[in-house]
Design an enzyme around this catalytic site. Structure first.
Site, mmCIF file in Angstrom:
data_model
loop_
_atom_site.group_PDB
_atom_site.id
_atom_site.type_symbol
_atom_site.label_atom_id
_atom_site.label_comp_id
_atom_site.label_asym_id
_atom_site.label_seq_id
_atom_site.Cartn_x
_atom_site.Cartn_y
_atom_site.Cartn_z
ATOM 1 C CE LYS A 63 16.940 21.816 -43.975
ATOM 2 N NZ LYS A 63 16.401 23.052 -43.391
ATOM 3 C CE LYS B 192 3.674 -22.693 -43.965
ATOM 4 N NZ LYS B 192 5.149 -22.910 -43.822
ATOM 5 N NE ARG C 183 16.813 -30.538 -50.550
ATOM 6 C CZ ARG C 183 17.066 -29.863 -51.672
ATOM 7 N NH1 ARG C 183 18.197 -29.178 -51.792
ATOM 8 N NH2 ARG C 183 16.220 -29.884 -52.674
ATOM 9 C CG LEU D 247 7.789 -12.221 -41.381
ATOM 10 C CD1 LEU D 247 6.580 -12.261 -42.302
ATOM 11 C CD2 LEU D 247 7.893 -10.884 -40.681
ATOM 12 C CB ALA D 248 7.707 -15.305 -35.205
ATOM 13 C CB THR E 246 1.068 -19.977 -35.696
ATOM 14 O OG1 THR E 246 1.578 -20.695 -36.827
ATOM 15 C CG2 THR E 246 -0.105 -19.114 -36.129
ATOM 16 N N GLY F 110 4.641 -22.453 -36.666
ATOM 17 C CA GLY F 110 4.589 -23.747 -37.337
ATOM 18 C C GLY F 110 5.832 -24.075 -38.143
ATOM 19 C CB SER F 111 7.687 -22.255 -40.778
ATOM 20 O OG SER F 111 7.900 -21.028 -40.099
ATOM 21 N NE ARG G 217 1.339 -11.565 -39.240
ATOM 22 C CZ ARG G 217 0.761 -10.668 -40.025
ATOM 23 N NH1 ARG G 217 1.473 -10.065 -40.960
ATOM 24 N NH2 ARG G 217 -0.508 -10.382 -39.906
#
Length: 479
Positions: A92, A302, A368, A396-397, A399, A401-402, A426
């Protein structure tokens, strides 16, 4: 005189073998840490496997560590290989031209090797001394078999829709630099998708493929991805599976027979080869770890759940190369959906959605978090038309909620939502909640997949992985 790779072709056909026997005298395999013991170890393997070996590959490191006597032993090991069997020095090397000239003389003239592994990082002039003699060959590090190869080799170089990674650039340069006569590539069999991509960039060159055996590569996947159209071109390196066998000769023969069986099976066209999947997901699994996007400890999410793992994709904004690659993975999924616009969710997903929009040419809007009480007072930023279909983009996921909050705002504006795309699920209930409400969630990765990969590659302590798995079982959201 035939070139190095012409000789390799001739021997491959003569003995019907793709086996490269690695000569790696690991300290734990030697009765004592001496040059004599290392030499005896290698001579035993050469004598036992020469009938089946397309090439031998001694690793210089295991001899250098033994001092001047080790270097002399390496020379004797190379000389002990029977005439007509190529010897590849695994060193290498990679340095400026004047230094490379000395390295080339050392490998080819002093030690008598037929080929050498080189690092392309310093460019063509660092390789040119090794290319001077067509009877000698070089194998250029392209996509190596270790998990950490993603840190640099998988970085995207940009482009429209389809990215070119660093290792793909190396494969393309190899076509320009080597003209097929004296330059091959090193691509780990542990990354069959990358092996397949490299083969597309370099359809005629020989590929040295480590990773079978102790590193866990799948033989048929590697051969299907890496073989040339003529059934050759893949030099499959095996070291410990042979050296640690009770009968190395028998182990080598069994490997060669398995290669032949796989070659016969692979002659039938494979759908996977016709529609290659870009090697982005596998590299991201390691990349997320190296960027610090995955942290371990005790974190309150959260949702209120206390988790032993925290995924912080906000860090992506500091790594534009990885952000580009993340966008490319989303685009793979979005290309399978029907929609008019994408909607990025503040705040973590907005940079990701912007990268997706720029790279995929998708119109972007975003709801928003707080509606302005001045100016236009818009709840949705960007241009849209009621009745259009929007795909929600989030990082991300957990629960869900968002996602529901955003979907409600989009629906109030007259927009239709059918699909939600996230990078990581998640597995804490989001998919089930969204499905029950009539939405489809597409996760590019799940937490379980991340854990499986890190466990298989031993990139994380076992106790960390066990804690996260226990958390998933306790919350009842993942098997």
């Amino acid at each position: 005189m035939p070139t190095f790779f012409e000789k390799l072709n001739q021997r491959a056909r003569a003995i019907d073998s793709l086996l490269c026997v690695g000569l790696d005298p690991h300290p734990e395999e030697l009765p004592e840490q001496t040059a004599e013991a290392a030499e005896a170890f290698c001579i035993r393997l050469i004598n036992a496997t020469q009938e089946y070996a397309l090439a031998f590959k001694p690793n210089a490191a295991f001899f250098e560590v033994l001092g001047p006597e080790g270097w002399a032993a390496l020379h004797r090991v190379i000389q002990a290989v029977p005439e007509g069997i190529p010897v590849i020095l695994d060193a290498k090397r990679g340095d400026i031209s004047s230094t490379a000239q000395a390295y080339a003389r050392s490998a080819f003239e002093v030690l008598g090797a037929d080929a050498i592994t080189l690092n392309p990082y310093m460019g063509y002039d660092s390789l040119s001394p090794f290319l001077a003699d067509p009877e000698k060959g070089i194998f250029l590090l392209c996509k190596t078999s270790n998990p950490g190869s993603v840190d640099l080799q998988d970085l995207p170089l940009g482009g429209y829709y389809r990215l070119m990674t660093v290792y793909e650039k190396v494969a393309g340069l190899a076509q320009e630099w080597g003209t097929n006569c004296c330059l091959g590539l090193v691509v780990g069999a542990t990354f069959p998708e990358a092996l397949q991509r490299v083969r597309q960039f370099a359809p005629d060159q020989w590929i040295l493929a480590p990773g079978l055996g102790a590193q866990g590569a799948d033989l048929k996947e590697a051969m299907r991805a890496g073989l040339r159209a003529d059934g050759l071109g893949l030099l499959i390196n095996v070291s410990r599976s042979i050296s640690r066998a009770e009968d190395p000769g028998q182990a080598a023969r069994a490997l060669v027979e398995s290669f032949r069986e796989a070659q016969l099976e692979i002659k039938q066209p494979s759908p996977a080869m016709e529609s290659p999947t870009p090697p982005l997901i596998a590299s991201l699994v390691e990349g997320l770890l190296s960027m610090g996007c995955i942290q371990f400890g005790e974190f309150t999410l959260k949702s209120g759940l206390v988790s032993p793992i925290y995924i912080d994709l906000r860090r992506l904004v500091t790594f534009p190369g990885w952000m580009t690659q993340v966008a490319a993975v989303y685009i793979q999924q979005l290309s399978q959906l029907e929609f008019d616009r994408i909607a990025g969710l503040p705040y973590a997903a907005l940079p990701i959605a912007t990268a997706i929009s720029l790279q995929g040419n998708y119109p972007l809007i975003y709801p928003r978090k707080d509606v302005k009480d001045y100016g236009t007072g818009m709840a949705i930023e960007g241009i849209y038309h009621p009745g259009e279909t929007v795909v929600v983009i989030d990082d991300l996921a957990t629960t869900g909620g968002s996602k529901f909050e955003a979907i409600e705002k989009l629906a109030e504006a007259g927009l239709n939502v059918r699909d939600v795309v996230v990078l990581i699920d998640r597995e804490s209930g989001a998919r089930e909640a969204l499905t029950e409400a009539g939405y489809r969630m597409h996760a590019l990765l799940t937490l379980s997949q991340l854990l499986d990969h890190w466990q298989e590659t031993q990139r994380l302590p076992a106790n960390q992985i066990a804690r996260v798995r226990a958390f998933l079982q306790e919350t009842g959201t993942s098997g």
